[in-house]
Motif scaffolding. Structure first.
Motif, mmCIF file in Angstrom:
data_model
loop_
_atom_site.group_PDB
_atom_site.id
_atom_site.type_symbol
_atom_site.label_atom_id
_atom_site.label_comp_id
_atom_site.label_asym_id
_atom_site.label_seq_id
_atom_site.Cartn_x
_atom_site.Cartn_y
_atom_site.Cartn_z
ATOM 1 N N GLY A 113 19.450 30.843 8.693
ATOM 2 C CA GLY A 113 19.356 29.830 7.912
ATOM 3 C C GLY A 113 18.800 29.372 7.126
ATOM 4 N N THR A 114 18.374 28.613 5.731
ATOM 5 C CA THR A 114 17.818 27.887 5.265
ATOM 6 C C THR A 114 17.341 26.918 5.347
ATOM 7 N N ASP B 138 16.004 31.196 -4.166
ATOM 8 C CA ASP B 138 16.458 32.875 -4.717
ATOM 9 C C ASP B 138 15.219 33.899 -4.287
ATOM 10 N N ASP B 139 14.224 32.671 -3.773
ATOM 11 C CA ASP B 139 13.318 34.088 -2.622
ATOM 12 C C ASP B 139 13.758 33.857 -1.648
ATOM 13 N N ALA B 140 14.413 32.608 -0.542
ATOM 14 C CA ALA B 140 14.999 32.856 0.798
ATOM 15 C C ALA B 140 15.989 34.249 0.785
ATOM 16 N N LEU B 141 16.449 33.495 -0.415
ATOM 17 C CA LEU B 141 17.297 34.960 -0.134
ATOM 18 C C LEU B 141 17.603 36.836 -0.432
ATOM 19 N N ALA B 142 16.005 36.512 -1.351
ATOM 20 C CA ALA B 142 15.844 38.327 -1.405
ATOM 21 C C ALA B 142 14.700 38.259 -0.903
ATOM 22 N N LEU C 184 14.820 41.823 3.969
ATOM 23 C CA LEU C 184 14.912 42.405 6.018
ATOM 24 C C LEU C 184 16.368 43.005 6.013
ATOM 25 N N GLY C 185 16.733 43.550 5.565
ATOM 26 C CA GLY C 185 18.242 43.624 6.095
ATOM 27 C C GLY C 185 19.065 42.872 6.589
ATOM 28 N N TYR C 186 19.444 41.297 6.778
ATOM 29 C CA TYR C 186 20.093 41.014 7.388
ATOM 30 C C TYR C 186 21.202 40.572 5.835
ATOM 31 N N ASP C 187 22.192 40.525 7.061
ATOM 32 C CA ASP C 187 24.051 40.599 6.376
ATOM 33 C C ASP C 187 24.484 39.005 5.770
ATOM 34 N N GLY C 188 23.750 37.787 5.830
ATOM 35 C CA GLY C 188 23.734 37.184 6.091
ATOM 36 C C GLY C 188 22.542 36.232 4.970
ATOM 37 N N VAL C 189 23.658 34.970 4.996
ATOM 38 C CA VAL C 189 22.765 33.866 5.742
ATOM 39 C C VAL C 189 23.670 32.327 5.417
ATOM 40 N N GLY D 286 24.085 41.432 -1.847
ATOM 41 C CA GLY D 286 24.933 42.154 -1.397
ATOM 42 C C GLY D 286 24.826 41.418 0.740
ATOM 43 N N LEU D 287 24.727 40.144 0.632
ATOM 44 C CA LEU D 287 24.812 39.025 1.297
ATOM 45 C C LEU D 287 26.445 38.262 1.576
ATOM 46 N N GLY D 288 26.759 37.722 2.538
ATOM 47 C CA GLY D 288 27.224 36.887 3.148
ATOM 48 C C GLY D 288 26.889 35.505 3.117
ATOM 49 N N VAL D 289 27.726 34.913 3.609
ATOM 50 C CA VAL D 289 27.434 33.592 3.422
ATOM 51 C C VAL D 289 27.666 32.907 4.668
ATOM 52 N N THR D 290 27.319 31.989 5.209
ATOM 53 C CA THR D 290 28.703 30.323 6.121
ATOM 54 C C THR D 290 27.432 29.367 5.016
ATOM 55 N N VAL D 291 28.947 28.413 5.143
ATOM 56 C CA VAL D 291 27.793 27.179 4.099
ATOM 57 C C VAL D 291 28.103 26.057 5.066
#
Length: 308
Positions: free
Chosen positions: A18-19, A28-32, A37-42, A73-78
């Motif tokens: 979670g951000t 941008d830095d958090a997503l990168a 690290l290999g996470y599938d999403g955010v 290549g990250l999925g996302v939940t809002v």
């Protein structure tokens, strides 16, 4: 571990972070970081520092974030749990339960905007919660306000094809799985209404153990948050600092067929966000029986490289 003969294959779990636990980083830095690290999403909390939902140029910002997520290549939940995004003086205010109808409309409007952002980002769900019952408000009135306030959000979710995932939150009107089912009944079980299950909250106050909560919630799961916690204490803890036995929980989650993100929720640990992001994923993979691809320091060994 391979499933035995006649055992249906488990759905691979997809982990995110979670951000709201990375608020000291630019988005941008958090997503990168999470991609490296290999996470599938955010789990993307709409807040003043990360995709401000009140910004005049929100549509343009949203399109840029959508491209960035796709590139990485990250999925996302809002997620919509920002503390002071609508009111600089009231934590999580105004809520869907406020006595002032104009204030309730402000929170409803934020959630409708979150649904629109989620549709643009290709998110698998929009998370929200009820809020606490205001002093002097009887329970029946509070539930009616909640249902009425969510009606426009559910209409927007139906149009956008993005589920609304309501989270039982300790101390709120809707605090437990039983409360979620009460809301479903009041609203007539609308198709866009789903559940955010926070595993720590199950440990904190549900009568069932967390793994049993997962099994009971399976048909309605649209989003999952995860962290460690102790019984009776609503404090989000890094893995290994609470009481939860995670392998049975993750096994139960995989068995439900849930395909969304399971997002680490450590909003009070932003001061050490990169460290906790780096250590949480190997822990979860090991607990799920899926060891990390790269041993050693995950910050030094990114799994995937961002595409230009």
């Amino acid at each position: 571990m391979s499933p035995g003969p006649g055992t249906p294959p488990r759905t691979p779990l997809r982990f995110g972070y979670g951000t709201n636990g990375l608020t000291d980083l630019r988005l941008d830095d958090a997503l990168a970081l999470l991609a490296d690290l290999g996470y599938d999403g955010v789990g993307l909390t709409l807040d003043h520092m990360h995709l401000d939902p009140l910004a005049a140029d929100l549509p343009a910002r949203t399109r840029r974030v959508a491209r960035r997520l796709d590139t990485l290549g990250l999925g996302v939940t809002v997620e919509t749990g920002a503390r002071y995004v609508l009111d600089p003086r009231r934590k999580h205010g105004p809520s869907l339960l406020d006595p002032d109808p104009d204030d309730r409309v402000r929170r409803t409007g934020l959630l409708v905007r979150a649904v629109e952002v989620a549709a643009e980002l290709g998110a698998h769900a929009v998370h929200c919660f009820s809020g606490t019952t205001p002093p002097g408000t009887d329970t029946d009135t509070a539930w009616k306000r909640l249902a009425d306030s969510l009606d426009p959000v559910l209409d927007a979710a139906a149009r956008a094809g993005v589920p609304l995932a309501v989270e039982p939150e300790p101390g709120h009107l809707l605090a437990t799985l039983a409360g979620f089912h009460r809301l479903r009944g009041i609203l007539g079980d609308p198709a866009p209404l789903g559940l955010t299950l926070d595993i720590g909250h199950c440990q904190c106050l549900e009568p069932l153990p967390p793994a049993d909560c997962v099994r009971a919630a399976g048909p309605w799961l649209r989003h999952v948050q995860i962290e460690d916690m102790r019984r009776g204490v609503h404090e989000h803890l890094p893995f290994g600092e609470g009481e939860i036995d995670f392998p049975p929980v993750l096994e139960a989650l995989a068995a439900t067929g849930y395909q969304g993100l399971t997002v680490v929720e450590l909003p009070r640990h932003s001061h050490a966000g990169p460290h906790h992001a780096a250590t949480s994923l190997p822990f979860l993979r090991a607990a799920a029986g899926d060891p990390a691809d790269h041993p050693g320091d995950p910050l030094a060994t990114p799994r995937r490289e961002p595409q230009p």
